[in-house]
Design a protein around this motif. Structure first.
Motif, short mmCIF file in Angstrom:
data_model
loop_
_atom_site.label_atom_id
_atom_site.label_comp_id
_atom_site.label_asym_id
_atom_site.label_seq_id
_atom_site.Cartn_x
_atom_site.Cartn_y
_atom_site.Cartn_z
N ILE A 110 0.84 -1.20 0.00
CA ILE A 110 0.00 0.00 0.00
C ILE A 110 0.87 1.25 0.00
CG2 ILE A 110 -1.65 1.33 1.38
CD1 ILE A 110 -2.82 -1.44 2.20
N MET A 111 1.91 1.22 0.82
CA MET A 111 2.84 2.35 0.85
C MET A 111 3.41 2.60 -0.53
SD MET A 111 5.15 1.98 4.20
CE MET A 111 6.60 1.64 3.21
N ILE A 143 3.61 5.32 -5.96
CA ILE A 143 3.47 5.21 -7.41
C ILE A 143 2.39 6.16 -7.91
CG2 ILE A 143 2.75 3.67 -9.28
CD1 ILE A 143 4.00 1.36 -7.55
N ALA A 144 1.29 6.23 -7.16
CA ALA A 144 0.18 7.05 -7.59
C ALA A 144 0.50 8.55 -7.46
CB ALA A 144 -1.06 6.71 -6.78
N SER A 145 1.21 8.91 -6.39
CA SER A 145 1.38 10.35 -6.14
C SER A 145 2.69 10.88 -6.69
CB SER A 145 1.29 10.63 -4.65
OG SER A 145 2.34 9.95 -4.00
N ASP A 146 3.70 10.04 -6.79
CA ASP A 146 5.03 10.57 -7.15
C ASP A 146 5.77 9.53 -7.98
OD1 ASP A 146 7.47 11.85 -7.27
OD2 ASP A 146 8.06 11.26 -5.24
N ILE A 147 5.28 9.31 -9.20
CA ILE A 147 5.86 8.26 -10.03
C ILE A 147 7.32 8.57 -10.39
CG2 ILE A 147 4.81 9.24 -12.14
CD1 ILE A 147 5.49 5.50 -11.59
N ASP A 148 7.65 9.84 -10.59
CA ASP A 148 9.04 10.18 -10.93
C ASP A 148 9.98 9.84 -9.79
OD1 ASP A 148 8.78 11.21 -13.59
OD2 ASP A 148 7.71 12.92 -12.72
N GLY A 149 9.56 10.22 -8.59
CA GLY A 149 10.37 9.91 -7.41
C GLY A 149 10.51 8.41 -7.23
N TYR A 150 9.41 7.70 -7.46
CA TYR A 150 9.42 6.25 -7.34
C TYR A 150 10.43 5.64 -8.32
CZ TYR A 150 7.92 1.42 -7.82
OH TYR A 150 7.90 0.06 -7.88
N THR A 204 6.08 7.71 -18.13
CA THR A 204 5.90 7.55 -16.68
C THR A 204 4.48 7.11 -16.36
OG1 THR A 204 5.60 9.93 -16.54
CG2 THR A 204 7.72 9.08 -15.85
N GLU A 205 3.54 7.61 -17.13
CA GLU A 205 2.15 7.19 -16.88
C GLU A 205 1.94 5.71 -17.22
OE1 GLU A 205 0.12 11.59 -17.56
OE2 GLU A 205 -0.02 10.08 -19.13
N ILE A 206 2.62 5.26 -18.28
CA ILE A 206 2.51 3.84 -18.62
C ILE A 206 3.05 2.98 -17.47
CG2 ILE A 206 3.44 2.01 -20.08
CD1 ILE A 206 3.54 3.92 -22.36
N ILE A 207 4.20 3.40 -16.97
CA ILE A 207 4.83 2.60 -15.90
C ILE A 207 3.94 2.62 -14.66
CG2 ILE A 207 6.86 2.39 -14.42
CD1 ILE A 207 8.48 3.65 -16.70
N GLN A 208 3.41 3.80 -14.38
CA GLN A 208 2.50 3.95 -13.25
C GLN A 208 1.31 3.00 -13.40
OE1 GLN A 208 0.97 7.94 -13.07
NE2 GLN A 208 1.04 7.91 -10.83
N GLU A 209 0.75 3.00 -14.60
CA GLU A 209 -0.41 2.16 -14.85
C GLU A 209 -0.05 0.67 -14.71
OE1 GLU A 209 -3.40 3.06 -18.18
OE2 GLU A 209 -2.39 1.23 -18.81
N MET A 210 1.12 0.34 -15.26
CA MET A 210 1.54 -1.05 -15.20
C MET A 210 1.73 -1.53 -13.77
SD MET A 210 5.03 -2.72 -16.28
CE MET A 210 5.49 -3.05 -14.63
N LEU A 211 2.30 -0.65 -12.95
CA LEU A 211 2.58 -1.04 -11.57
C LEU A 211 1.30 -1.17 -10.75
CD1 LEU A 211 5.67 1.22 -10.92
CD2 LEU A 211 5.63 -1.27 -10.90
N LEU A 212 0.29 -0.42 -11.13
CA LEU A 212 -0.94 -0.46 -10.34
C LEU A 212 -1.94 -1.47 -10.88
CD1 LEU A 212 -1.30 3.37 -9.69
CD2 LEU A 212 -0.41 1.63 -8.14
N THR A 213 -1.59 -2.09 -12.00
CA THR A 213 -2.51 -3.03 -12.61
C THR A 213 -2.37 -4.41 -11.98
OG1 THR A 213 -3.44 -3.69 -14.70
CG2 THR A 213 -1.09 -3.95 -14.46
N THR A 214 -3.34 -5.27 -12.24
CA THR A 214 -3.28 -6.56 -11.56
C THR A 214 -3.38 -7.75 -12.51
OG1 THR A 214 -5.66 -6.37 -11.23
CG2 THR A 214 -4.25 -5.76 -9.38
N THR A 215 -3.19 -7.53 -13.81
CA THR A 215 -3.15 -8.69 -14.69
C THR A 215 -1.81 -8.73 -15.41
OG1 THR A 215 -4.28 -7.37 -16.34
CG2 THR A 215 -5.60 -9.00 -15.17
N SER A 216 -1.34 -9.93 -15.71
CA SER A 216 0.00 -10.04 -16.28
C SER A 216 -0.03 -9.72 -17.76
CB SER A 216 0.59 -11.42 -16.02
OG SER A 216 -0.12 -12.39 -16.74
N GLU A 217 1.15 -9.38 -18.24
CA GLU A 217 1.34 -8.80 -19.56
C GLU A 217 0.78 -9.62 -20.71
OE1 GLU A 217 5.39 -7.63 -21.95
OE2 GLU A 217 5.43 -8.86 -20.16
N ARG A 218 0.94 -10.93 -20.64
CA ARG A 218 0.57 -11.74 -21.79
C ARG A 218 -0.94 -11.91 -21.95
NH1 ARG A 218 3.27 -14.93 -25.03
NH2 ARG A 218 5.46 -14.45 -25.18
N GLU A 219 -1.68 -11.42 -20.97
CA GLU A 219 -3.11 -11.62 -21.07
C GLU A 219 -3.68 -11.03 -22.36
OE1 GLU A 219 -6.03 -10.25 -18.34
OE2 GLU A 219 -6.42 -12.28 -17.70
#
Lengths: 637, 299
Positions: free
Chosen positions: A8-9, A14-21, B263-278
């Motif tokens: 969660i942390m 990731i949500a608030s500071d993706i660049d920093g992350y 950065t938004e792509i990476i953000q989205e990928m990290l917060l997503t819950t299904t694996s890439e090959r789906e």
């Protein structure tokens, strides 16, 4: 279920500071570890649990895991973490892991690469493969069973491959009532038995992979345990080499020549650091130059260090090709075409001494053969055994002879220059992996002149050439008597000598050794090493040992330079020795009171080509000594 | 001075790529135009700088790739002075093989798997780099970095050469060949972080944009050209979508997304819950399907 607080942390950041992350993540370090244990120890469960708890499993994978768990799982419908890890279809059916699989997971501190290998004896080679790139080994022990044969084997192989850090995960604590006493006892036993294995650190952690105790978090079941949870330990263990002053070495992998104006040498730095202006030497040809630049796609570097893949240009045009080694000019690695190495045999076809194989060491490939299998090592008991060949999964200590010189270091000093693979010339299969112990025939160490006082200066001072006179023969053949006389005569000639015999060695240096074959071999090896040091000091060394085996006499000869070893065969017939019998040993042997007595129930292998052959039946000891002096006079005195 | 995990991965990959160039007679780098391929190409450029790549780059074109992929491929290879080979299975084209007329399995087999074998045989390549990663799929986790193929291009998972330290045995018999995977130890996240850190250009399809799509079997298919047969009553609608993997456009599902920067792509990928090959139709069959495909010669 896993503790979600870390995730969660992380998600918040990731949500608030993706660049920093990303900045943080891009600076993470990297750790490779191997897990050793069998299915029964819960190894796959442990890895599955690490992947699961560090949230490396996606929803779709989890669904597939849940359906598989119901179909073939062993946890009665609960999630069977082992199924995450056992990859190949055949393995899933048989319920065993038969190869090396690599897994990846990441925490906020580190990226982890896990080599997951099978634990059974028939997969020793797979385990060695996984251990070859591991910084840390996790050894699993079932708390209910304690240290088993396989624990010994796994520890031995990790130690053989030079893994420095061991984590003992004492698993299934849930089935052992989370007992502190059980844990303490296993820890104590384990530490005692790995004492001499050369590990830098050993950490014991009580865990339950199935329940998640002490995997990522401590949990509540073992409040008596105050050490780190497994994952915390892996995140924090320091694996950096602290040797700041390691000498620069880079094996040339590819010569970079885009046009006539540019000639660079590409390779991965295996030790030390390099800067423009550094003086280097290219080995084995020993041409010297100075580093002009370190060229990379991202611009020239001011310095480059271990593990970086770079391209170096030099001030002078010198001839360097793939397989050569660029080294710091002063502290150079050694060069040899003969060495002793530990070998793990990895193929169904057995090793045959004398058969030519390809040897690939760093970027150099050359033809070579095993001249001698000195002994095999039982991977379960660590006992030395005699043998003629090595079969699949067997470990042995062998002498090698190569067609070409290689630049090397002992494996324990620098794995990148001490490791090699053996390739079958016909099938191209990788048949073995080797780790160099030391080079033989140091005469090839041409560049040791950097040392101010060396063997040659010491021997000049004594006005003699150093030498080992190796007296061999049956018990009571007259070795010591003749050697004593020879030493007196040398002293009279003003020579500096030392006599090594059973009396002054067996009571001190070798008092821990008995008379079984392995001890006899070790006895001779030590005497050989001491002789070598004395030769280095410029002395004439006389040794008087039965030394019944050709291979050991050969071993000592190989330790020394050419013309530094003379084998003196004191050839006295067994009957005469038995008549003399000054210590009454033959009598005891005849009556069976002494076992392993040379000439009776233990063989004496006569020298095939002794440098000096003394047939003592016809001459006196005094005459024999004169013959020895005469033989060495011209060359040495 | 310790290296970061990306620096270590980079150095390891460069070592592998150089080893092939130094020891194989006729290597080729397979270029699929996806993000992993882009990272692999970037590493190859680094490995040999200032020389150009000492081997050709080959794209096996099924003729159903997204148009933007082809544009990107041609521009990238021109900018970097690559020796690009584009191979198309002309037999398949003649017979009119495509994902709609023949189904995805036959299309993939003929235009991709068979086509690749055809190309490797035609040019006599003894080693082919691929951008596969061990974290993609369970059977890949066991595949060696240097992976051997019989003269039939088959993989035998039970008979792999031991691979110790970083010493690779690249010797083969005349009719055999090697697949080499320099990105074996990278994860999807490593790939994205490295693209971010190194500013590596990728196909714009990875970024969210208004694109015409139709929904089929729970998958959003982009109408990339007029070869996509529309069912009765099916009407392409504009949606803000992007692609997590790239392949043949009719077989590659889009995801709805607002991620229009890296950065938004990476953000989205990290917060997503299904694996890439789906997003790939090809893996959906049985659990061991990839292992089987590879034994048959799929890359």
């Amino acid at each position: 279920m896993a503790d979600k607080s870390y995730e969660i942390m992380q998600s918040d950041q990731i949500a608030s500071d993706i660049d920093g992350y990303l900045r943080d993540q891009e600076q993470k370090s990297y750790l490779r570890f191997i897990t050793c244990g069998s299915v029964d120890d819960g190894k796959s469960t442990l890895i599955g649990r690490l992947l699961y708890d560090s949230k490396l499993i996606f929803e779709d994978q989890l669904e597939s895991l849940e359906s598989d768990s119901k179909k073939v799982g062993t946890q009665g419908g609960d999630i069977d973490f082992a199924l995450l890890v056992d990859g190949l279809a055949a393995e899933r059916e048989q319920g065993i892991t038969i190869d090396v699989a690599y897994r990846f997971f990441t925490t906020e501190k580190r990226k982890f690469i896990v080599a997951d290998t099978p634990g059974h004896e028939q997969y020793t080679r797979n385990m060695a493969t996984g251990a070859s790139t591991a910084d840390v080994a996790i050894i699993l022990i079932d708390a209910r069973k304690g240290i088993l044969t396989q624990t010994r084997r796994h520890s031995f192989i990790t130690s053989l491959l030079g893994v420095k850090h061991i984590v003992v995960a004492i698993n299934k604590m849930d089935l052992a009532n989370y007992s502190k006493e059980t844990f303490d006892e296993i820890e104590r036993d384990y530490r005692t038995f790995v004492e001499d294995m050369g590990f830098e650190t050993v950490e014991c952690i009580p865990v339950s992979a199935l329940k998640g105790d002490n995997i990522t978090e401590a949990g509540e079941n073992m409040s008596w345990y105050t050490g780190p949870a497994l994952l915390k330990y892996l995140e924090n263990i320091d694996i950096e080499s602290h040797e700041d002053e390691a000498p620069f070495r880079m094996s040339v992998q590819w010569v970079n020549r885009p046009n006539l104006d540019f000639r660079g040498f590409s390779g991965t730095i295996v030790s030390g650091e390099v800067k423009p202006g550094d003086e280097i030497v290219a080995l084995p040809n020993a041409q010297t130059s100075t580093v002009k630049s370190i060229v990379t796609y991202d611009g020239e570097l001011e310095r480059a260090g271990q593990d970086q893949a770079v391209t170096i240009t030099l001030v002078d045009e010198i001839d360097i090709s793939r397989g050569d080694l660029i080294s710091e000019k002063l502290r150079r690695p050694e060069i040899t075409d003969q060495f002793q190495a530990h070998v793990i045999w990895m193929h169904d076809d057995p090793m045959l001494p004398g058969r030519p194989y390809l040897i690939k060491l760093a970027n150099k490939t050359t033809s070579g053969e095993i001249t001698d299998l000195k002994y095999k090592i039982d991977v379960n008991s660590f006992e030395h055994e005699a043998g003629k060949t090595l079969s699949l999964n067997e470990v042995g200590v062998c002498n090698f002879s190569l067609d070409d010189k290689v630049v090397y270091e002992a494996y324990k000093d620098l794995a990148a220059l001490g490791s090699f693979i053996m390739i079958d010339k016909m099938t191209n299969a990788t048949v073995a992996a080797g780790m160099i112990d030391f080079g033989l025939r140091r005469a090839t160490n041409v560049h040791w002149q950097a040392v101010d006082v060396d063997k040659s200066t010491r021997s000049k001072q004594k006005r003699q050439k150093p030498l080992v006179l190796w007296f061999t023969g049956l018990s009571a053949s007259g070795k010591s008597t003749i050697a004593n006389l020879v030493e007196k005569k040398l002293l009279a000639l003003g020579k500096h000598t030392y006599l090594l015999d059973g009396d002054n060695v067996r009571h001190g240096l070798n008092k821990d050794l008995g008379f079984v074959d392995a001890d006899r071999v070790e006895n001779i090896r030590r005497v050989g090493e001491v002789s070598k040091l004395m030769v280095d000091a410029g002395l004439i060394v006389l040794t008087a040992f039965i030394s019944p085996f050709r291979s050991e006499r050969r071993m000592v000869r190989d330790m020394l330079d050419d013309h530094e070893f003379m084998e003196v065969f004191v050839d006295t017939p067994l009957e005469i020795c038995e008549q003399r019998d000054p210590k009454g040993l033959y009598k005891k042997a005849r009556s069976g009171e002494i076992k392993n007595f040379t000439g009776f129930d233990s063989p004496y292998e006569e020298p095939e080509q002794a440098d000096i052959h003394l047939e003592t039946a016809d001459i006196s000891a005094e005459e024999a000594a004169d013959l020895v002096i005469k033989a060495i006079e011209e060359k040495y005195l | 001075m310790g290296l970061t995990h990306l620096q270590r991965l980079e150095a390891e990959s460069i070592h592998i790529i150089r080893e092939v160039a130094a020891t194989c007679a006729n290597p080729v780098m397979l270029y699929s135009i996806g993000k992993d391929s882009s990272v692999m190409m970037h590493l190859a450029l680094k490995a040999f700088y200032p020389s150009k790549l000492p081997f050709p780059v080959m794209h096996v074109d099924t003729t159903w790739k997204f148009r933007e992929m082809i544009e990107f491929r041609d521009r990238f290879s021109k900018d970097n002075n690559l020796d690009l080979i584009v191979h198309i299975n002309e037999d398949g084209v003649e017979k009119g093989v495509g994902p709609f007329s023949h189904g995805s399995a036959i299309h993939t087999d003929i235009m991709k798997t068979q086509s690749l074998k055809q190309a490797l045989n035609k040019h006599g390549f003894d080693a082919a780099f691929g951008g596969a990663r061990r974290d993609e799929e369970k059977s890949r986790a066991k595949e060696r970095i240097f992976s051997f193929r019989s003269d039939q291009h088959r993989w035998d998972p039970k008979n792999q050469r031991p691979e110790l330290w970083n010493i690779y045995n690249s010797r083969i018999q005349k009719s055999e060949s090697i697949r080499v995977f320099p990105l074996s130890n990278w994860t999807e996240l490593d790939i994205w972080q490295y693209i971010h850190l190194e500013n590596i250009p990728i196909v714009p399809l990875y970024f969210a944009k208004e694109r015409p799509v139709v929904e089929r079997d729970g998958m959003m298919v982009m109408v990339d050209d007029d070869r996509l047969p529309l069912n009765a009553g099916e009407e392409p609608i504009m949606k803000k979508v992007r692609f997590r993997t790239l392949g043949c456009y009719p077989l590659t599902g889009a995801v709805e997304s607002n991620a229009s920067s890296l950065t938004e792509i990476i953000q989205e990928m990290l917060l997503t819950t299904t694996s890439e090959r789906e997003g790939r139709a090809i893996d959906k069959d049985s659990n061991a399907s990839m292992e089987q495909k590879k034994q048959e010669g799929y890359f």
